[in-house]
Design a protein around this motif. Structure first.
Motif, PDB file in Angstrom:
ATOM      1  N   SER A 191       0.718  -0.891   0.557  1.00 21.11           N
ATOM      2  CA  SER A 191      -0.019   0.460   0.266  1.00 21.11           C
ATOM      3  C   SER A 191       0.193   1.355   0.066  1.00 21.11           C
ATOM      4  N   VAL A 192       1.651   1.101   0.573  1.00 18.12           N
ATOM      5  CA  VAL A 192       2.816   2.320   0.777  1.00 18.12           C
ATOM      6  C   VAL A 192       3.586   2.722  -0.552  1.00 18.12           C
ATOM      7  N   GLY A 193       4.305   1.782  -0.995  1.00 20.21           N
ATOM      8  CA  GLY A 193       4.619   1.678  -1.875  1.00 20.21           C
ATOM      9  C   GLY A 193       3.605   2.092  -3.294  1.00 20.21           C
ATOM     10  N   VAL A 194       2.683   1.694  -3.343  1.00 19.76           N
ATOM     11  CA  VAL A 194       1.936   2.307  -4.323  1.00 19.76           C
ATOM     12  C   VAL A 194       1.298   3.414  -4.457  1.00 19.76           C
ATOM     13  N   VAL A 195       0.874   3.852  -2.842  1.00 19.06           N
ATOM     14  CA  VAL A 195       0.826   5.638  -2.876  1.00 19.06           C
ATOM     15  C   VAL A 195       2.067   6.305  -2.248  1.00 19.06           C
ATOM     16  N   ASN A 196       2.994   5.698  -2.658  1.00 21.94           N
ATOM     17  CA  ASN A 196       4.635   6.710  -2.940  1.00 21.94           C
ATOM     18  C   ASN A 196       5.246   6.449  -4.644  1.00 21.94           C
ATOM     19  N   SER A 197       4.925   5.545  -5.783  1.00 19.40           N
ATOM     20  CA  SER A 197       5.020   5.513  -6.580  1.00 19.40           C
ATOM     21  C   SER A 197       4.382   6.373  -7.371  1.00 19.40           C
ATOM     22  N   SER A 198       5.703   7.478  -8.375  1.00 18.53           N
ATOM     23  CA  SER A 198       6.086   8.395  -9.489  1.00 18.53           C
ATOM     24  C   SER A 198       5.077   8.413  -9.808  1.00 18.53           C
ATOM     25  N   GLU A 214      -9.590   1.531  -1.284  1.00 17.86           N
ATOM     26  CA  GLU A 214      -9.404   0.014   0.112  1.00 17.86           C
ATOM     27  C   GLU A 214      -7.783   0.148  -0.293  1.00 17.86           C
ATOM     28  N   LEU A 215      -7.510   0.110  -1.710  1.00 16.37           N
ATOM     29  CA  LEU A 215      -5.677  -0.679  -1.203  1.00 16.37           C
ATOM     30  C   LEU A 215      -4.975   0.403  -0.960  1.00 16.37           C
ATOM     31  N   THR A 216      -5.374   1.710  -0.967  1.00 13.44           N
ATOM     32  CA  THR A 216      -4.155   2.634  -0.299  1.00 13.44           C
ATOM     33  C   THR A 216      -5.108   3.362   0.602  1.00 13.44           C
ATOM     34  N   ARG A 217      -5.884   2.350   1.643  1.00 17.23           N
ATOM     35  CA  ARG A 217      -6.016   3.279   3.060  1.00 17.23           C
ATOM     36  C   ARG A 217      -5.063   3.160   4.000  1.00 17.23           C
ATOM     37  N   ILE A 218      -4.031   1.928   4.004  1.00 14.96           N
ATOM     38  CA  ILE A 218      -3.275   1.557   4.843  1.00 14.96           C
ATOM     39  C   ILE A 218      -1.866   2.175   5.066  1.00 14.96           C
ATOM     40  N   ALA A 219      -2.025   3.107   3.914  1.00 16.88           N
ATOM     41  CA  ALA A 219      -0.470   3.754   3.623  1.00 16.88           C
ATOM     42  C   ALA A 219      -0.659   5.201   4.337  1.00 16.88           C
ATOM     43  N   ASP A 220      -1.672   5.239   5.005  1.00 10.62           N
ATOM     44  CA  ASP A 220      -1.910   6.568   6.298  1.00 10.62           C
ATOM     45  C   ASP A 220      -1.364   5.482   7.084  1.00 10.62           C
ATOM     46  N   ILE A 221      -0.343   5.697   7.630  1.00  6.58           N
ATOM     47  CA  ILE A 221       0.664   5.187   8.553  1.00  6.58           C
ATOM     48  C   ILE A 221       1.436   5.353   9.404  1.00  6.58           C
ATOM     49  N   ASN A 222       1.005   5.160  10.966  1.00  2.00           N
ATOM     50  CA  ASN A 222       1.706   5.271  11.818  1.00  2.00           C
ATOM     51  C   ASN A 222       3.008   5.149  11.058  1.00  2.00           C
ATOM     52  N   GLY A 223       3.651   6.012  11.636  1.00  3.37           N
ATOM     53  CA  GLY A 223       5.657   5.083  11.021  1.00  3.37           C
ATOM     54  C   GLY A 223       6.622   5.088  12.089  1.00  3.37           C
ATOM     55  N   GLU A 224       6.169   5.646  12.730  1.00  4.67           N
ATOM     56  CA  GLU A 224       6.949   5.256  14.605  1.00  4.67           C
ATOM     57  C   GLU A 224       7.217   4.177  15.027  1.00  4.67           C
ATOM     58  N   LEU A 225       5.476   3.691  14.906  1.00  4.58           N
ATOM     59  CA  LEU A 225       5.110   1.899  15.569  1.00  4.58           C
ATOM     60  C   LEU A 225       5.665   1.569  14.103  1.00  4.58           C
TER      61      LEU A 225
ATOM     62  N   ILE B 266       9.860   7.066   4.193  1.00  3.61           N
ATOM     63  CA  ILE B 266       8.458   6.440   3.509  1.00  3.61           C
ATOM     64  C   ILE B 266       7.393   6.431   3.664  1.00  3.61           C
ATOM     65  N   PHE B 267       7.116   6.115   4.629  1.00  5.07           N
ATOM     66  CA  PHE B 267       5.959   6.287   6.042  1.00  5.07           C
ATOM     67  C   PHE B 267       5.437   7.230   5.759  1.00  5.07           C
ATOM     68  N   SER B 268       6.003   8.446   6.035  1.00  9.19           N
ATOM     69  CA  SER B 268       6.074   9.874   5.670  1.00  9.19           C
ATOM     70  C   SER B 268       5.400  10.331   5.149  1.00  9.19           C
ATOM     71  N   LYS B 269       6.425   9.974   3.689  1.00  6.54           N
ATOM     72  CA  LYS B 269       5.673  10.529   2.443  1.00  6.54           C
ATOM     73  C   LYS B 269       4.210   9.754   1.794  1.00  6.54           C
ATOM     74  N   ALA B 270       3.961   8.302   2.420  1.00  9.01           N
ATOM     75  CA  ALA B 270       2.575   7.658   2.100  1.00  9.01           C
ATOM     76  C   ALA B 270       2.058   8.847   2.761  1.00  9.01           C
ATOM     77  N   THR B 271       1.612   8.162   4.003  1.00 12.83           N
ATOM     78  CA  THR B 271       0.916  10.045   4.428  1.00 12.83           C
ATOM     79  C   THR B 271       0.660  10.772   4.121  1.00 12.83           C
ATOM     80  N   THR B 272       1.292  12.119   4.227  1.00  9.48           N
ATOM     81  CA  THR B 272       1.419  12.121   3.834  1.00  9.48           C
ATOM     82  C   THR B 272      -0.009  12.314   2.860  1.00  9.48           C
ATOM     83  N   GLN B 273       0.905  12.312   1.205  1.00  8.72           N
ATOM     84  CA  GLN B 273      -0.146  11.601  -0.354  1.00  8.72           C
ATOM     85  C   GLN B 273      -1.486  11.142   0.777  1.00  8.72           C
ATOM     86  N   ARG B 274      -1.461  10.314   0.729  1.00  4.88           N
ATOM     87  CA  ARG B 274      -2.865   9.434   1.264  1.00  4.88           C
ATOM     88  C   ARG B 274      -3.820  10.448   1.626  1.00  4.88           C
ATOM     89  N   LYS B 275      -3.412  10.921   2.874  1.00  7.31           N
ATOM     90  CA  LYS B 275      -4.180  12.199   3.601  1.00  7.31           C
ATOM     91  C   LYS B 275      -4.494  13.735   2.586  1.00  7.31           C
TER      92      LYS B 275
END
Lengths: 278, 278
Positions: A191-198, A214-225, B266-275
């Motif tokens: 999901s993260v890879g999809v959203v970050n794709s150029s 649906e598939l990108t929902r979890i790309a909004d992710i708590n990066g620290e965790l 990587i996670f932060s970039k995805a989260t920003t774009q998804r939001k």
């Protein structure tokens, strides 16, 4: 029974709510954020909250650590002198082998630690995202270790059931980590890879249907965790990604070769397996 | 206005239902399956159905082809002698450049063809899966070509709006195919790859949470249709997969190198774009 929830975030907060709704009157909360404690007290999720665990820990029968993976073993080390004899600790961490290794080296003999994983996360953060109904019908995993007492395993299983979990399954820590790398961590990586794709752009949503959302929902992710979860399960996750890549490569090959028969076989296999599961 | 729906499958059937619900009294259906026609007539989705398009085509003002990609141009070729002067045809195909190329070489000058793509598919098949409420709030794309008359573009846009589509956007066929390769076809490729991966097993569901269920939903796929969609958009889809793989490789590298900072970025970039999107 006195229960302490350490960390009143979205998961810890939901546990507090769930235990309160299940009739537990002596649920206490610990959080570094005073506003969080005040909110939890005001809403009645906890009987009382404190910012320093030391103030309540010696009276606790159960301690639920809803902390980041890197905080679990240090919490035990820092507070074990206060543990009541026979205390049952439990965690909610999404990786197990590494945490178990860290905790078992510092856990006192008078305490038991039931390693557990409630499988219903959230893209929300903090107590304002807490909602115990998220657990209703969800699955949880418990990864027993040799030191665990059967009665304590059953106690934690019972608490999970009472707050709404449907299936609470015991599995080995190794199988847990291997399977979680696939069913959860790989999904987040994709999901993260999809959203970050150029190819992602501002106009993407003009074209997107429900599958993209649906598939990108979890790309909004708590990066620290999730960086901790990924790195504490590196070998299993890398293996999982590589096994997935074998399949993606097979699909690519069928496209390159314009091979409709193979492509249909790939789709047919997926359809059969998906229907078998759900 | 007489409207013919050619192919009363899950999409064609939903269009028939939607047009009927929007007050169109003269919607006719064509399907090779007699039971499908009988059901559509009985439910009132169509005024009348036939198995052979030839029986009704000469009276039709609008012909909506809800057929597989490979059937569109052959249908035009086989039936164009019957087309009423000024007829407006339209399709529902998920790929455009290749279909446009095929159709424009056979389309008579007295007909117009508005190439359209309603972006709400279904894992269901057949008229029993039809449900026009699926279109409510959905997006659709129209890919105009130089031969199109403005009034005909507006007519199809109007019909889409009347059956519930929210946004009907005009885009170039090339941009359509490039973006669809990403937002739709890549999602299906990934979902299929996940389900077909050798790590999938009978015990997978013991470990699976909601993200796994969501991400694998579209792996239950109509392979006959999607192999055509993929192969008619090969170059764009291969490009899309390769751009995605760049991101997956970056994530893998951060795991191999135990590089928490990069992983967090990587996670932060995805989260920003998804939001930003939702």
């Amino acid at each position: 029974m006195n229960i302490a929830i350490i960390g009143l975030g979205v998961i810890g907060g939901s546990f507090a709510m769930g235990l309160q709704a299940a009739g537990y009157k002596n649920v206490f909360g610990v959080d570094i954020n005073l506003e969080t404690i005040e909110l939890a007290e005001k809403e009645g999720f906890i009987r009382k909250g404190v910012v320093d665990a030391k103030d309540i820990l010696s009276d606790m029968d159960v301690i639920l650590l809803s902390l980041y993976p890197s905080q679990i073993a240090p919490f035990v080390t820092q507070h074990k002198a206060l543990f009541k004899t026979g205390v049952v600790l439990t965690d909610v961490t999404g990786v197990k082998t590494e945490i178990i290794k860290q905790v078992t080296t510092v856990l006192p003999e008078t305490a038991d630690f039931i390693f557990a994983h409630p499988m219903r996360g959230s893209e929300k953060k903090g107590i304002i995202g807490a909602d115990h109904t998220r657990f209703v019908g969800a699955n949880a995993l418990i990864t027993p270790v040799p030191i665990n007492k059967e009665e304590n395993l059953q106690l934690i299983e019972q608490l999970y059931k009472e707050i709404g979990f449907e299936q609470v399954t015991r599995v080995s820590p190794e199988l847990h980590d291997e399977q979680i790398a696939y069913v959860s961590q790989l999904m987040h990586a994709l999901s993260v890879g999809v959203v970050n794709s150029s190819q992602a752009s501002d106009e993407t949503l003009t074209f997107a249907g429900n599958s993209f959302q649906e598939l990108t929902r979890i790309a909004d992710i708590n990066g620290e965790l999730w960086s901790e979860l990924f790195l504490n399960n590196r070998a299993a996750l890398l293996n999982s990604i590589e096994l997935f890549e074998v399949e993606l490569d097979a699909l690519k090959k069928s496209l390159i070769e314009n091979d409709e028969n193979t492509l249909k076989k790939i789709f047919s296999k997926a359809t059969t397996q998906r229907k078998h599961w759900y």
